[in-house]
Design an enzyme around this catalytic site. Sequence first.
Site, PDB file in Angstrom:
ATOM      1  N   SER A 124     -31.255  58.719  77.626  1.00  0.00           N
ATOM      2  CA  SER A 124     -31.649  57.348  77.937  1.00  0.00           C
ATOM      3  C   SER A 124     -32.829  57.335  78.895  1.00  0.00           C
ATOM      4  CB  SER A 124     -30.455  56.660  78.596  1.00  0.00           C
ATOM      5  OG  SER A 124     -30.841  55.454  79.186  1.00  0.00           O
ATOM      6  N   TYR A 148     -23.421  56.339  85.417  1.00  0.00           N
ATOM      7  CA  TYR A 148     -23.813  56.476  84.006  1.00  0.00           C
ATOM      8  C   TYR A 148     -25.100  57.296  83.896  1.00  0.00           C
ATOM      9  CZ  TYR A 148     -25.979  55.332  79.534  1.00  0.00           C
ATOM     10  OH  TYR A 148     -26.615  55.421  78.319  1.00  0.00           O
ATOM     11  N   LYS A 152     -26.020  61.228  82.186  1.00  0.00           N
ATOM     12  CA  LYS A 152     -27.086  61.573  81.216  1.00  0.00           C
ATOM     13  C   LYS A 152     -27.954  62.698  81.786  1.00  0.00           C
ATOM     14  CE  LYS A 152     -26.029  58.840  77.846  1.00  0.00           C
ATOM     15  NZ  LYS A 152     -25.452  59.380  76.636  1.00  0.00           N
TER      16      LYS A 152
END
Length: 341
Positions: A124, A148, A152
């Site tokens: 992302s 989050y 990643k």
Amino acid sequence: MSILLTGGNGYIGSHVAVALGLAGRKIVILDNGSNSSINTISKIETINRAHVPYVFGDIRDMKLITKTLREHDVTAVIHLAGLKSVAESIEKPLDYYTNNVEGTISLLKAMNSQGIRNLVFSSSATVYGTPRQLPLDETHPTSATNPYGRTKIQSEEILADLARAQPEWRIACLRYFNPVGAHQSGTIGESPKGIPNNLMPIITQVALGQKSQLDIFGTDYPTPDGTGIRDYIHVMDLAEGHAAALQFLESHAGWHAFNLGTGKGHTVLELLESFEKASGISIPRKISPRRPGDVAKCYANVDKANRTLGWAANRSLHEMCSSTWNFCLNFPRTTTCTSPH
Ligand code: NAD
Ligand code: UFG
């Protein structure tokens, strides 16, 4: 020979499944249904005009993954499975680290055990944190402001370490910018199970009368109309990027990161205006304070993906909005513009 799609039932995974079908690839989907519907499989099958094997299960179940890799003669994996809400990750960090990081490790172990070392990973733009310069290219330093984002970055770093330790691995980390839109059939699209946080699903809720108005988070950003700028990309363009990445890995070993975006930024008001034109519906809105953690502008430099993958995003903002609306009109019944679960 098949490509395994973890999380292939989800929003992006289902479109990747369609893009791979179109590219003539055989696929198998593994998904635990935590944020998707089993009904999606038959919709993918209808679009692809082919049977799509489905394994109901979790990426943390190494035994099941190993069995799936073996039984379906898998040669490469596209790893999309994961939890993706920034807000939820702040409340439940352990769920995010377990699902996204531990899940990735158990998938990698299973792949190693079967000698399968081709992987495309759903990363992302969040890995860039607050942009130091724009457009963002792949050499921009990574940082994260929430769990989050850290899952990643950590997953990307694990993958880079693995490629350094075992040079036979071929890994592409695809850094998605802001995927929106739906397949032209209007049968698959974004179907979040909980309350959506992202702009497009909230706009559609308002358009369907399921929410009274859109809160515009900040009109005092240093942008032409004061609202935040993002690089919205049509989900089918994004999906086609996966087919291009798989092809690239056929002749390139090692770890590679690619931005998947359009390279163009649009403000919240521009997206809203485009949606209103596409749907013919006016969206009530309210100016609200900035959302904590939001950046003013985020858009990609896509030169590397264009040059190296021979891929480019071509679909317009209008197509992103009209395909979203087309999907929502087909599935307007539930509270969050979803297809029935
Ligand atoms: P999604 O929630 O629609 O799809 C994810 C799928 O993975 C769901 O079908 C869910 O049921 C499944 N899943 C989750 N945990 C699993 C597990 N442990 N085992 C098996 N299946 C599991 O999300 P999406 O928007 O399609 O996102 C796909 C990937 O792309 C995610 O990794 C996400 O972090 C990443 N990503 C998404 C966006 C975005 O805006 N949608 C942006 C950047 C990156
Ligand atoms: N926005 C509003 N009102 C809303 C929701 C959003 O004004 O109700 C604004 C935001 O302030 C931002 C823009 O719309 O300016 C886009 O917001 P999204 O929440 O749709 O997207 P973000 O860029 O903030 O974040 C998303 C994902 C992240 C991911 C990132 C980059 O939620 O997980 O894209 O891929 F990391």
